[in-house]
Design a protein around this motif. Structure first.
Motif, PDB file in Angstrom:
ATOM      1  N   GLU A 103       0.843  -1.191   0.000  1.00  0.00           N
ATOM      2  CA  GLU A 103       0.000   0.000   0.000  1.00  0.00           C
ATOM      3  C   GLU A 103       0.880   1.243   0.000  1.00  0.00           C
ATOM      4  OE1 GLU A 103      -3.683   1.984   2.611  1.00  0.00           O
ATOM      5  OE2 GLU A 103      -2.717   0.113   3.234  1.00  0.00           O
ATOM      6  N   THR A 104       0.501   2.218  -0.806  1.00  0.00           N
ATOM      7  CA  THR A 104       1.273   3.449  -0.930  1.00  0.00           C
ATOM      8  C   THR A 104       0.798   4.477   0.088  1.00  0.00           C
ATOM      9  OG1 THR A 104       1.578   3.061  -3.290  1.00  0.00           O
ATOM     10  CG2 THR A 104       1.986   5.289  -2.503  1.00  0.00           C
ATOM     11  N   GLY A 105       1.764   5.136   0.709  1.00  0.00           N
ATOM     12  CA  GLY A 105       1.436   6.147   1.704  1.00  0.00           C
ATOM     13  C   GLY A 105       2.569   7.140   1.860  1.00  0.00           C
ATOM     14  N   PHE A 106       2.755   7.628   3.114  1.00  0.00           N
ATOM     15  CA  PHE A 106       3.753   8.646   3.416  1.00  0.00           C
ATOM     16  C   PHE A 106       4.529   8.247   4.664  1.00  0.00           C
ATOM     17  CE2 PHE A 106       0.441  10.708   1.040  1.00  0.00           C
ATOM     18  CZ  PHE A 106       1.062  11.656   0.259  1.00  0.00           C
ATOM     19  N   ASP A 107       5.843   8.448   4.623  1.00  0.00           N
ATOM     20  CA  ASP A 107       6.658   8.383   5.838  1.00  0.00           C
ATOM     21  C   ASP A 107       6.677   9.770   6.460  1.00  0.00           C
ATOM     22  OD1 ASP A 107       7.186   5.743   5.550  1.00  0.00           O
ATOM     23  OD2 ASP A 107       9.285   5.954   4.977  1.00  0.00           O
ATOM     24  N   GLY A 133      -4.650   9.925  -3.062  1.00  0.00           N
ATOM     25  CA  GLY A 133      -3.234   9.616  -2.985  1.00  0.00           C
ATOM     26  C   GLY A 133      -2.342  10.825  -2.912  1.00  0.00           C
ATOM     27  N   ALA A 134      -2.913  12.020  -2.966  1.00  0.00           N
ATOM     28  CA  ALA A 134      -2.097  13.237  -2.962  1.00  0.00           C
ATOM     29  C   ALA A 134      -1.782  13.725  -1.562  1.00  0.00           C
ATOM     30  CB  ALA A 134      -2.814  14.345  -3.743  1.00  0.00           C
ATOM     31  N   GLU A 135      -2.555  13.297  -0.580  1.00  0.00           N
ATOM     32  CA  GLU A 135      -2.365  13.752   0.791  1.00  0.00           C
ATOM     33  C   GLU A 135      -2.434  12.564   1.742  1.00  0.00           C
ATOM     34  OE1 GLU A 135      -1.692  16.769   1.825  1.00  0.00           O
ATOM     35  OE2 GLU A 135      -1.848  17.769  -0.130  1.00  0.00           O
ATOM     36  N   PRO A 136      -1.762  12.650   2.899  1.00  0.00           N
ATOM     37  CA  PRO A 136      -1.921  11.592   3.912  1.00  0.00           C
ATOM     38  C   PRO A 136      -3.305  11.662   4.545  1.00  0.00           C
ATOM     39  CG  PRO A 136      -0.543  13.376   4.742  1.00  0.00           C
ATOM     40  CD  PRO A 136      -0.787  13.686   3.303  1.00  0.00           C
TER      41      PRO A 136
END
Length: 384
Positions: A103-107, A133-136
């Motif tokens: 799954e794609t996300g943000f660190d 998908g542009a923001e957490p």
């Protein structure tokens, strides 16, 4: 260029020298690629050993591991360091395109201010992306107050994409770009991945709990493949040379003897599935098995020849030349030729039985006629 040469003399011609040179160049290229994969496999093994050793090593203070803001050694990757200070929520960044469990996300990268006043960037954990998908999905804030922190060292990453900071989002942890944005005293050669305290209560997933492992086996498998290509290249060259030798020396009695021996060995082998299939479709097996040369080819679209199944083959009696010649018919031939087989044998038996019955009835009729002529009037009346 090779016509008229005997033995292996053709190998000294320019064409075959060029073939051999091309095979050598191909082998050198494949050998170099094999060595490259071998080195990569050894490096991956060394990296895995280093990761495991650093995960098992004792934690040391950050100031001991990194005496200056620019200190860092590649051998320190994943080495645990301890520090004391507090989080600076005003310098929190989100690393795009971070994948966890598919799954794609943000660190979430947050600055940690040490008691000395220096800033050290720490990856606090992972958060999923929103529907677009542009923001957490959330922007978890770090806890306040003094924190005793343990993190594992990481090297500054290379620049990705256009780089820079855009709405607190970054493409990579490139400290050469982040350090000027964070402040004056920032560790610019290394950053860290949090170990403790855990950030799960803040809605963040843990980044790395066990030593990472690089793939090793596929490097060695690629190495073996490149070495196999070297052998295949020389094998193809050898096969081509052997075929050329046999062609040029076809009239040599010794070569003819060897060819006959090869044919005998080939004929003794069991039929292959391909040959059995050809026999069932074409009605014959290629003569190359016994004669060393290809059998008759079938033109595209032509009907396959009948197999030896005992099926009667129609006799063509419409040819004008055949009609002009008198044909002496045999009792067993009535418009077609019989092929030996189960059904053909039965048809032959029926026709022979019919012929025999006609031949048996003919003498009986003749004998009755002769008896009637020799008999007297009384016997004739009695017979009537």
């Amino acid at each position: 260029m090779t016509e008229g040469l005997t033995g292996w003399q053709f190998l000294r011609t320019g064409r075959w020298i060029a073939y051999f040179a091309a095979a050598v160049v191909f082998a050198l290229i494949c050998g170099g690629l094999a060595l490259w994969q071998y080195d990569r496999g050894r490096q991956a093994s060394a990296d895995n050993h280093l990761y495991s050793a650093n995960f098992a090593a004792e934690t040391v203070p950050l100031t001991t591991a990194l005496p200056t803001l620019t200190s860092y050694s590649p051998n320190q990757v994943w080495r645990a360091v301890s520090m004391r200070g507090h989080w600076d929520a005003g310098h929190q960044y989100y690393l795009r395109n971070s994948v966890r469990s598919g799954e794609t996300g943000f660190d979430v990268i947050t600055a940690f201010r040490l008691e000395s006043g220096a800033m050290f960037l720490v990856d606090r954990g992972w958060v999923a992306a929103s529907g677009s998908g542009a923001e957490p999905v959330s922007r978890p804030q770090p806890p306040t107050g003094t924190v005793d922190l343990v993190a594992r060292l990481q090297a500054s990453q290379a620049k990705r994409g256009e780089g820079g900071v855009n709405a607190n989002q970054i493409e990579s942890v490139d400290l050469s770009e982040l350090a000027p944005v964070v402040g004056e005293r920032v560790y610019s050669a290394a950053w860290g991945v949090i170990v403790s305290p855990r950030s799960s209560a803040e809605g963040l997933a843990r980044i790395q709990a066990t030593p990472p492992a690089e793939g090793v086996g596929y490097h060695y498998s690629y190495m073996i493949q490149w070495l196999m290509f070297v052998l295949i290249g020389f094998f193809v060259l050898w096969r081509a040379a052997v075929r050329e030798f046999r062609r040029l020396n076809a009239d040599d009695p010794e070569e003819q003897r060897r060819e006959a021996e090869r044919v005998r060995k080939r004929a003794r082998k069991a039929f292959t599935d391909e040959e059995i299939e050809d026999e069932s479709l074409d009605g014959y097996v290629s003569l190359s098995r016994w004669m060393g040369r290809a059998g008759p080819a079938i033109e595209p679209g032509a009907a396959p020849k009948p197999a030896l199944t005992g099926t009667p083959i129609p006799f063509d009696a419409s040819d004008e030349d055949d009609q002009q010649k008198p044909i002496e018919e045999h009792p067993s031939q009535h418009g077609h030729v019989l092929v030996l087989g189960a059904s053909g044998s039965r048809a032959g038996e029926d026709e022979h039985a019919e012929t025999d019955s006609r031949a048996t009835d003919a003498p009986e009729s003749a004998e009755s006629a002769a008896t009637s002529q020799n008999a007297g009037p009384d016997e004739a009346d009695e017979r009537r």
